[in-house]
Scaffold this active site. Structure first.
Site, PDB file in Angstrom:
ATOM      1  N   CYS A 118       0.806  -1.220   0.000  1.00  0.00           N
ATOM      2  CA  CYS A 118       0.000   0.000   0.000  1.00  0.00           C
ATOM      3  C   CYS A 118       0.838   1.269   0.000  1.00  0.00           C
ATOM      4  O   CYS A 118       0.325   2.354  -0.283  1.00  0.00           O
ATOM      5  CB  CYS A 118      -0.934   0.004   1.197  1.00  0.00           C
ATOM      6  SG  CYS A 118      -2.044  -1.424   1.248  1.00  0.00           S
ATOM      7  N   HIS A 296      -3.124   7.020   3.074  1.00  0.00           N
ATOM      8  CA  HIS A 296      -3.595   5.764   2.507  1.00  0.00           C
ATOM      9  C   HIS A 296      -4.987   5.470   3.042  1.00  0.00           C
ATOM     10  O   HIS A 296      -5.283   5.688   4.222  1.00  0.00           O
ATOM     11  CB  HIS A 296      -2.632   4.633   2.886  1.00  0.00           C
ATOM     12  CG  HIS A 296      -3.139   3.277   2.516  1.00  0.00           C
ATOM     13  ND1 HIS A 296      -3.587   2.972   1.246  1.00  0.00           N
ATOM     14  CD2 HIS A 296      -3.281   2.135   3.247  1.00  0.00           C
ATOM     15  CE1 HIS A 296      -3.980   1.716   1.214  1.00  0.00           C
ATOM     16  NE2 HIS A 296      -3.801   1.185   2.411  1.00  0.00           N
ATOM     17  N   ASN A 326     -10.142  -0.075   0.160  1.00  0.00           N
ATOM     18  CA  ASN A 326      -8.682  -0.102   0.133  1.00  0.00           C
ATOM     19  C   ASN A 326      -8.224  -0.670  -1.204  1.00  0.00           C
ATOM     20  O   ASN A 326      -8.435  -1.842  -1.490  1.00  0.00           O
ATOM     21  CB  ASN A 326      -8.169  -0.965   1.290  1.00  0.00           C
ATOM     22  CG  ASN A 326      -6.655  -1.048   1.349  1.00  0.00           C
ATOM     23  OD1 ASN A 326      -5.947  -0.601   0.442  1.00  0.00           O
ATOM     24  ND2 ASN A 326      -6.143  -1.632   2.417  1.00  0.00           N
TER      25      ASN A 326
END
Length: 369
Positions: A118, A296, A326
C-alpha cells in the site's frame, strides 16, 4: 529547485459493488461494514485489466483526457521514466510499466515495476525524485547519467483477484482502481520538500499473500522426476514461513490476502503519525505549515485515530474511502486526484502524502503545490 507534481488522475472500474451485495457472499451487513471501516461500496474490475485502468489514470495526469488535474498537456516524448507500483500485476514480463509505456507511446522512458504494497506510490514518488535530483544539471556526476526531467508514477491494483471472498473480515475492505501522477524537475520552484520511507518486520505474519506458480517443475533433489510435477515442495517452505500451511490444508485458496486486523490496525496508526513527523522534520516544517494530509485509505477508523493522535480534525485529511475501499498502491494517487478536483490543494500549499502497508512498509512525502 525540485521535483514538482504537475498532474494527477484516477480511474475506476465500471462495477460498483455496494455493501448489501456482499451479504450474498458472507454473513455481514451494511451497518457492520460502515461502522467498522467507513466503506459503503467498492469498485471491482470485471472486464478491465490493471493496464486498462492505469492508462486511463495516466492520460488524465498527462493532460490528454478530461478529469483529474494537469497544469498542461505533456507530450509522450517528454516522459523519461515510468514507475508502476502494484501487488497485482497483469504480467511479470514485460513489466506493467513496460506495458503502460507501450500503450501510451512513451518511447523515451525507462520503465520498471515496484512492490511496496500500500506504500507503493509513496515509494515510487520518492525513487523518482531521488533519480531526478541525481541527474539534475548541477548534481555531482550528473553528466554521466541519463537525464530524467519528467516521470510518470502509477499505482494500480486489482485486489479483487487476491481477495478471499468467503472471509467476511477481509473481503469487505478491498477494491480495484488506478491513480497516476506526473512529476517534473523545475529549476525555479521547490516541489517535493522531503521524503521518508521505512520498513518494519512482520514477524507474526499479520498481512500476507503468497505468489502462485502453476507451471510444473519436473525435478527433485536427484534430478529429473515426473513425480515432482505433482507437488512443488518449495511452496511448502514458503507457506511455512508465512504461517499459512494450516489454511491451505483446510482447503482455502493459496494466493489470497490474509490479515490479522488488530495487529495491522495498531501498526498503521503508529506508522502514519511517525512517518508524518519524520517527513515534516526533514522538511523543516510543522503541522501548522500543512494545508492537507492525503493518507492511505485502508480504514476510516485508522485515519480517525491518527487524526486524534496528531491533534487535528478529520477534515485535515482527504478521506475518499467510502466508495472505493482499500485499493493498495492506487489509494494515494486516486485520493490526491480527488483533493485537486475538489479544490482542496492550491498553489503554494504544503501537502503531506502518507502511506502504510504490508511488509510492513510506510512512508511520507511533503511537497509544495
Amino acid at each position: 529547485m525540485g521535483c514538482r507534481i504537475i498532474g494527477c488522475g484516477k480511474a475506476l472500474p465500471a462495477l460498483d459493488v455496494k455493501n448489501d451485495e456482499l451479504t450474498k457472499l458472507v454473513d455481514t451487513s451494511d451497518e457492520w461494514i460502515v461502522t467498522r471501516t467507513g466503506i459503503e461500496s467498492r469498485r471491482v474490475a470485471v472486464a478491465e485489466t490493471g493496464t486498462d485502468l492505469s492508462v486511463a489514470a495516466a492520460r488524465q495526469a498527462l493532460g490528454w483526457d478530461e478529469g483529474g488535474y494537469s497544469e498542461r498537456r505533456v507530450d509522450p516524448a517528454e516522459i523519461d521514466l515510468v514507475i508502476y507500483a502494484t501487488i497485482t500485476p497483469d504480467a511479470m514480463v514485460p513489466s506493467c510499466a513496460g506495458l503502460l509505456r507501450r500503450r501510451l507511446g512513451l518511447e523515451r522512458a525507462a520503465a520498471f515495476d515496484l512492490n511496496a504494497a500500500c506504500s507503493g506510490f509513496v515509494y515510487g514518488l520518492s525513487v523518482a525524485e531521488s533519480l531526478m535530483a541525481a541527474c539534475a544539471p548541477n548534481a555531482a556526476g550528473a553528466s554521466g547519467r541519463n537525464p530524467i526531467r519528467r516521470a510518470l508514477i502509477v499505482g494500480a491494483e486489482r485486489l479483487s483477484r487476491i481477495t478471499n471472498w468467503p472471509d467476511r473480515n477481509t473481503c469487505v475492505l478491498f477494491g480495484d482502481g488506478a491513480g497516476a501522477a506526473v512529476v517534473e524537475w523545475d529549476e525555479e520552484r521547490p516541489g517535493i520538500l522531503s521524503s521518508f520511507i521505512a520498513n518494519e518486520d512482520d514477524p507474526t505474519n499479520a498481512l500476507t499473500c503468497p505468489a502462485a506458480y502453476d507451471s510444473p517443475v519436473p525435478f527433485d533433489n536427484e534430478g529429473v522426476s515426473l513425480r515432482a510435477e505433482e507437488h512443488d515442495d518449495s511452496l511448502d517452505a514458503v507457506d511455512e514461513e508465512l504461517g499459512i500451511r494450516a489454511h491451505i490444508a483446510d482447503g482455502e485458496p493459496r494466493q489470497v490476502l490474509r490479515m490479522d486486523g488488530q495487529k495491522v490496525f495498531k501498526f498503521a496508526v503508529g506508522a502514519l503519525s511517525a512517518a508524518v513527523d519524520v517527513a515534516l522534520e526533514r522538511a523543516g516544517l510543522t503541522l501548522d505549515d500543512v494545508s492537507l494530509i492525503v493518507p492511505h485509505q485502508a480504514n476510516e477508523r485508522i485515519i480517525r485515530y491518527a487524526a486524534k493522535k496528531i491533534g487535528r480534525p478529520l477534515d485535515f485529511f482527504q478521506v475518499s474511502i467510502a466508495h472505493r475501499g482499500n485499493s493498495s498502491a492506487a489509494c494515494i494517487p486516486m485520493t490526491l486526484a480527488d483533493a485537486y478536483e475538489n479544490g482542496r490543494i492550491k498553489p503554494g500549499d504544503k501537502v503531506v502524502l502518507v502511506a502504510f502497508g504490508g511488509g510492513f512498509t510506510s512512508g511520507a512525502v511533503v511537497y509544495e503545490a
